[in-house]
Motif scaffolding. Sequence first.
Motif, PDB file in Angstrom:
ATOM      1  N   TYR A  66     -35.271   7.681   9.330  1.00  0.00           N
ATOM      2  CA  TYR A  66     -34.360   8.017   8.326  1.00  0.00           C
ATOM      3  C   TYR A  66     -33.177   8.681   9.189  1.00  0.00           C
ATOM      4  O   TYR A  66     -33.290   9.657   9.676  1.00  0.00           O
ATOM      5  CB  TYR A  66     -34.967   8.986   7.466  1.00  0.00           C
ATOM      6  CG  TYR A  66     -33.897   9.526   6.448  1.00  0.00           C
ATOM      7  CD1 TYR A  66     -33.243   8.844   5.553  1.00  0.00           C
ATOM      8  CD2 TYR A  66     -33.920  10.722   5.931  1.00  0.00           C
ATOM      9  CE1 TYR A  66     -32.190   9.142   4.527  1.00  0.00           C
ATOM     10  CE2 TYR A  66     -33.062  11.280   5.059  1.00  0.00           C
ATOM     11  CZ  TYR A  66     -32.431  10.302   4.142  1.00  0.00           C
ATOM     12  OH  TYR A  66     -31.378  11.152   3.445  1.00  0.00           O
ATOM     13  N   ASN A 110     -38.229   9.579   1.293  1.00  0.00           N
ATOM     14  CA  ASN A 110     -38.503  10.251   2.560  1.00  0.00           C
ATOM     15  C   ASN A 110     -39.465  11.518   2.318  1.00  0.00           C
ATOM     16  O   ASN A 110     -39.658  12.382   3.216  1.00  0.00           O
ATOM     17  CB  ASN A 110     -37.138  10.752   3.248  1.00  0.00           C
ATOM     18  CG  ASN A 110     -36.582   9.583   4.426  1.00  0.00           C
ATOM     19  OD1 ASN A 110     -37.407   9.068   5.213  1.00  0.00           O
ATOM     20  ND2 ASN A 110     -35.792   9.063   3.928  1.00  0.00           N
ATOM     21  N   PRO A 151     -47.931  12.086   2.864  1.00  0.00           N
ATOM     22  CA  PRO A 151     -47.062  12.705   4.017  1.00  0.00           C
ATOM     23  C   PRO A 151     -47.395  11.865   5.147  1.00  0.00           C
ATOM     24  O   PRO A 151     -46.536  11.988   6.094  1.00  0.00           O
ATOM     25  CB  PRO A 151     -47.843  14.047   4.147  1.00  0.00           C
ATOM     26  CG  PRO A 151     -48.281  14.139   2.572  1.00  0.00           C
ATOM     27  CD  PRO A 151     -48.750  12.942   1.845  1.00  0.00           C
ATOM     28  N   ARG A 205     -34.106  10.211  -0.554  1.00  0.00           N
ATOM     29  CA  ARG A 205     -34.885  11.391  -0.233  1.00  0.00           C
ATOM     30  C   ARG A 205     -36.342  11.468  -0.851  1.00  0.00           C
ATOM     31  O   ARG A 205     -37.092  12.008  -0.272  1.00  0.00           O
ATOM     32  CB  ARG A 205     -34.098  12.704  -0.631  1.00  0.00           C
ATOM     33  CG  ARG A 205     -32.952  13.134   0.147  1.00  0.00           C
ATOM     34  CD  ARG A 205     -32.107  14.383  -0.374  1.00  0.00           C
ATOM     35  NE  ARG A 205     -30.949  14.706   0.525  1.00  0.00           N
ATOM     36  CZ  ARG A 205     -29.997  15.365   0.167  1.00  0.00           C
ATOM     37  NH1 ARG A 205     -29.795  16.091  -0.736  1.00  0.00           N
ATOM     38  NH2 ARG A 205     -29.321  15.617   0.957  1.00  0.00           N
ATOM     39  N   GLU A 226     -25.796  13.133   5.996  1.00  0.00           N
ATOM     40  CA  GLU A 226     -25.503  14.733   6.457  1.00  0.00           C
ATOM     41  C   GLU A 226     -26.395  14.638   7.619  1.00  0.00           C
ATOM     42  O   GLU A 226     -27.664  15.182   7.566  1.00  0.00           O
ATOM     43  CB  GLU A 226     -25.744  15.691   5.600  1.00  0.00           C
ATOM     44  CG  GLU A 226     -24.897  15.939   4.256  1.00  0.00           C
ATOM     45  CD  GLU A 226     -23.387  16.113   4.639  1.00  0.00           C
ATOM     46  OE1 GLU A 226     -23.078  16.595   5.905  1.00  0.00           O
ATOM     47  OE2 GLU A 226     -22.734  16.090   3.678  1.00  0.00           O
ATOM     48  N   ARG A 227     -25.800  14.231   8.983  1.00  0.00           N
ATOM     49  CA  ARG A 227     -26.721  14.492  10.061  1.00  0.00           C
ATOM     50  C   ARG A 227     -26.156  15.061  11.514  1.00  0.00           C
ATOM     51  O   ARG A 227     -25.054  15.234  11.269  1.00  0.00           O
ATOM     52  CB  ARG A 227     -26.936  12.706  10.498  1.00  0.00           C
ATOM     53  CG  ARG A 227     -25.733  12.072  10.718  1.00  0.00           C
ATOM     54  CD  ARG A 227     -25.989  10.480  10.974  1.00  0.00           C
ATOM     55  NE  ARG A 227     -24.757   9.707  10.696  1.00  0.00           N
ATOM     56  CZ  ARG A 227     -24.568   8.810   9.850  1.00  0.00           C
ATOM     57  NH1 ARG A 227     -25.492   8.666   8.948  1.00  0.00           N
ATOM     58  NH2 ARG A 227     -23.610   8.075   9.947  1.00  0.00           N
ATOM     59  N   GLY A 228     -27.088  15.476  12.157  1.00  0.00           N
ATOM     60  CA  GLY A 228     -26.436  16.277  13.372  1.00  0.00           C
ATOM     61  C   GLY A 228     -27.645  16.693  14.066  1.00  0.00           C
ATOM     62  O   GLY A 228     -28.650  16.028  13.724  1.00  0.00           O
ATOM     63  N   TYR A 245     -39.366  15.175  -4.857  1.00  0.00           N
ATOM     64  CA  TYR A 245     -40.432  14.436  -5.496  1.00  0.00           C
ATOM     65  C   TYR A 245     -39.949  13.910  -6.606  1.00  0.00           C
ATOM     66  O   TYR A 245     -39.060  14.779  -7.438  1.00  0.00           O
ATOM     67  CB  TYR A 245     -41.812  15.198  -5.504  1.00  0.00           C
ATOM     68  CG  TYR A 245     -42.171  15.538  -4.105  1.00  0.00           C
ATOM     69  CD1 TYR A 245     -42.855  14.745  -3.488  1.00  0.00           C
ATOM     70  CD2 TYR A 245     -41.786  16.619  -3.515  1.00  0.00           C
ATOM     71  CE1 TYR A 245     -43.195  14.904  -2.127  1.00  0.00           C
ATOM     72  CE2 TYR A 245     -42.039  17.033  -2.361  1.00  0.00           C
ATOM     73  CZ  TYR A 245     -42.974  16.124  -1.370  1.00  0.00           C
ATOM     74  OH  TYR A 245     -43.463  16.387  -0.087  1.00  0.00           O
ATOM     75  N   PRO A 268     -29.858  10.112   7.796  1.00  0.00           N
ATOM     76  CA  PRO A 268     -29.440  10.844   6.515  1.00  0.00           C
ATOM     77  C   PRO A 268     -27.707  10.777   6.639  1.00  0.00           C
ATOM     78  O   PRO A 268     -27.185  10.514   7.979  1.00  0.00           O
ATOM     79  CB  PRO A 268     -29.927  12.185   6.618  1.00  0.00           C
ATOM     80  CG  PRO A 268     -30.296  12.602   7.726  1.00  0.00           C
ATOM     81  CD  PRO A 268     -30.726  11.300   8.490  1.00  0.00           C
ATOM     82  N   VAL A 292     -44.541   9.441   6.805  1.00  0.00           N
ATOM     83  CA  VAL A 292     -43.329   9.712   7.427  1.00  0.00           C
ATOM     84  C   VAL A 292     -43.389   9.223   8.880  1.00  0.00           C
ATOM     85  O   VAL A 292     -42.201   9.022   9.623  1.00  0.00           O
ATOM     86  CB  VAL A 292     -43.035  11.348   7.475  1.00  0.00           C
ATOM     87  CG1 VAL A 292     -42.855  11.848   6.254  1.00  0.00           C
ATOM     88  CG2 VAL A 292     -44.037  11.980   8.376  1.00  0.00           C
ATOM     89  N   THR A 333     -28.497   8.738  -2.571  1.00  0.00           N
ATOM     90  CA  THR A 333     -29.237   9.896  -1.732  1.00  0.00           C
ATOM     91  C   THR A 333     -30.622  10.224  -2.394  1.00  0.00           C
ATOM     92  O   THR A 333     -31.472  10.619  -1.422  1.00  0.00           O
ATOM     93  CB  THR A 333     -28.138  10.732  -1.099  1.00  0.00           C
ATOM     94  OG1 THR A 333     -27.109  10.268  -0.640  1.00  0.00           O
ATOM     95  CG2 THR A 333     -28.759  11.638  -0.199  1.00  0.00           C
ATOM     96  N   PHE A 359     -32.160  17.065 -11.745  1.00  0.00           N
ATOM     97  CA  PHE A 359     -31.678  18.349 -11.306  1.00  0.00           C
ATOM     98  C   PHE A 359     -30.860  19.244 -12.377  1.00  0.00           C
ATOM     99  O   PHE A 359     -29.739  18.928 -12.984  1.00  0.00           O
ATOM    100  CB  PHE A 359     -30.624  18.286 -10.164  1.00  0.00           C
ATOM    101  CG  PHE A 359     -31.237  17.621  -8.990  1.00  0.00           C
ATOM    102  CD1 PHE A 359     -31.946  18.136  -8.085  1.00  0.00           C
ATOM    103  CD2 PHE A 359     -30.748  16.485  -8.851  1.00  0.00           C
ATOM    104  CE1 PHE A 359     -32.613  17.422  -7.133  1.00  0.00           C
ATOM    105  CE2 PHE A 359     -31.124  15.474  -7.663  1.00  0.00           C
ATOM    106  CZ  PHE A 359     -32.225  16.149  -6.828  1.00  0.00           C
ATOM    107  N   GLY A 360     -31.629  19.882 -13.081  1.00  0.00           N
ATOM    108  CA  GLY A 360     -31.267  20.901 -14.238  1.00  0.00           C
ATOM    109  C   GLY A 360     -30.793  19.954 -15.231  1.00  0.00           C
ATOM    110  O   GLY A 360     -31.811  19.218 -15.855  1.00  0.00           O
ATOM    111  N   ILE A 380     -38.632  14.134   0.849  1.00  0.00           N
ATOM    112  CA  ILE A 380     -37.929  15.373   0.905  1.00  0.00           C
ATOM    113  C   ILE A 380     -37.883  16.097  -0.341  1.00  0.00           C
ATOM    114  O   ILE A 380     -37.992  17.217  -0.461  1.00  0.00           O
ATOM    115  CB  ILE A 380     -36.543  15.298   1.318  1.00  0.00           C
ATOM    116  CG1 ILE A 380     -36.684  14.607   2.954  1.00  0.00           C
ATOM    117  CG2 ILE A 380     -35.763  16.429   1.224  1.00  0.00           C
ATOM    118  CD1 ILE A 380     -35.333  14.261   3.523  1.00  0.00           C
TER     119      ILE A 380
END
Lengths: 444, 347
Positions: free
Chosen positions: B114, B87, B106, B84, B118-120, B91, B116, B109, B80, B50-51, B89
């Motif tokens: 999954y 899953n 695809p 991801r 952070e789930r809700g 690549y 995660p 899935v 994580t 990431f960057g 989410i």
Amino acid sequence: MNKLALIIKREYLAKVRNKSFVIMTILSPILIVGMVVLIAYLTKVNDSDKRIITVLNESAFFQDDFLTNSQTAYIEFKSLDLAAAKDSTLNLGYYGLLHIPAGTDLQSVAEKAYFYTKDAPNSLVLEQLESVFSERIRAKRLKDLGVSNREFKEIGSGFDLHTATFEGEENLKGINEIKALIGGGFGYLIMMFIVIYGGFVMRSVIEEKTSRIIEIIISAVKPFHLMLGKIIGTSLAGVTQFAIWIISASALMLVVLVVFGIDLSALEASSQLGPGLPVTQNVSPTAETLQTYASELYKIPWAVLVVSFIVYFILGYLIYSSIYAAIGAAVDNETDTQQFILPIIMPLVLAIYIGFFSVFNNPNGPIAVGFSLFPLTSPIVMLMRLPAGIGEGGVPIWELVTSIVLLVVTFIGIVWLAAKIYRVGILMYGKKPTYKELFKWLRY
Amino acid sequence: MFLGLFRIVVKTRSRGDINPYFLFLFNWLSLALMSNEKTILVADRVTKSFGTHTALKGVSLNIPENSIYGVLGPNGAGKTTFLRIVNQITYPDSGSVFFNGEPLKPEHVALIGYLPEERGLYKSMKVGEQVLYLAQLRGLQKQEAKKRLKYWFERLEIGDWWNRKIQELSKGMAQKIQFIVTVLHQPKLLIFDEPFSGFDPINANIIKDEILHLKETGASIIFSTHRMESVEELCEYIALLHEGEVILDGKLFDIKRQYKRNLYSVQLETGKGLKMLSGLEEHFKISDPSFDEVTEQLEFSVKLPKGSVSDFLGRISSEAAITGFVETIPSANEIFIQTVQQKMGNE
């Protein structure tokens, strides 16, 4: 594809079943109609409030000039001195006292006349009184010059310059403004829709983020599909709401008109009597001019206008709502959205102002052309120009085509960028992002 | 296969204090055993940045079918991010992931569940509608989803929640719903990120039992957590992630065997107290002694080289009553810390 349909359905139902949405849908037409009724009622009340003006006329002139009408009543004082007349006017609670002193010369009498009121007088009342004086003075001068009233009327008839295009087509005054207003109506509709339902899209994204369901969903569907489904679902809900508003507001209006017997034309007539409007304009346009206007409006390329409206509406709305979605994804709560929302509201407001100031004056001027090509303002500005027609005398075909092509290219670009920010943003928690950071996300 | 072998050998070399030939043999054997087992998920040199920050630096993992696999490591190790990628989410920048022998696509899935970290759930949506929606997104037909939901709602005794909204439920109740959402489409691979964080002990046990039951019915399970002790007892395999790299992976039992240091914890009942140790210390390496005068319990650790256990036990049994004797097996946490320290020392 099937999943997209599922998402659209959920977003639509979630929106439509939302309590505040339902309340707004029901309440708004009632509020709008209520406002109209209130205004009509207030105008009536205002009208019935008659002003009583006392006149102390010591001169030989103006014997029968002050006639009581629907708004003003005149009471003449006889053999009273000025101080007593002032006192009694004040004590009786009348609006004002017009004092015309004694004299032999009309001009000097008029110049010495005074209008006494408790507060500064209403400009309409003043205008009424002034017109009486000026009418009299003019009549006297004409008489002195040996011109009869009938002769004067013949001289004084107004003059309108006829205008035409080089092809010989007759132009109508104000028709450009009327056309731009029609286009402006469409443009305004687009702006309102974007601001209201774009905001809905944004809040819906924030809700998914704060409720932490987002990762569960995007492990099953592509983030882009979720974003697209959300935008489409929300806009369908918006279209539903607009349709309900229009239908129920017109139905309600009809009911109100029938039940309360409010005469809308009376409302229009009284609203025309704004201050500053010369009284002479009250002359109603002849049936002939009305017909030319009607035929001119009929000449507006409605089919092109409606098709363009749909094209510009869809593209413009998708561009802006995907930006809204990206903003929703980038932030954690609604208070953080302010810094990002201002830059997207700006082009919309700019478009409306450009439209009303520039397109009205010159539908084919450089500003109007420029902003009707610029993709972020074109949906509104171009729609204001389009009622003038396309091709000869209106919007050149190439401009319309270029504008739409630019809009499509921007649409693809913006949606692509927004989807990237969205994809990264929805998984970022607890950060208040800066523009610099958003730019970095584009390269993730 | 050859590459994998090479990797393990290179990695084991750096451990130093263990006989490399033994390790080579051991690894080859375990690899041969692994190749007999079907893998559900294979990650091959997966890299993601990431960057400027590299989250995964060439992560390779083999996750055997029908196993419970723990992906362990501290916060920020890249767990994580790895999940991801599995899953789809995000690549990978390079490297590839294979599910059931096929490159990840695809359609997979529908075969993966999954949960995660952070789930809700949608707060203002009804429980039943919500679960149906999420199940359909995973590719389940509505009727089938309804049938299975009924089963799960009965099994977890939450049948009367169908028409309630999530905001009316307690946190523990919502966790049960989230679990159902994860398993409803009967995935072959179940992935739980920080599975028991925020669970009360009762709910944690219910869910633990359900996961074990799912494993018995054929599912493969990945646990990812930084609280290694919470899943240690459940995992057959583990991989330790540190700063985006796998620093250790394999069967937990084998890893523990490698890392044990012939250390035993001893508990004796004796009136002699610490004096008793003076005779033993001539022959054995003893550490951490302590004596409780009330209960007359003497506790200490002793290092017993191979073959010296019976000698040791013989000596003490004549002098005191043995109330406890157990080999100290290092925890995953200890192994992790030890490996990281070794790695740092080598660098």
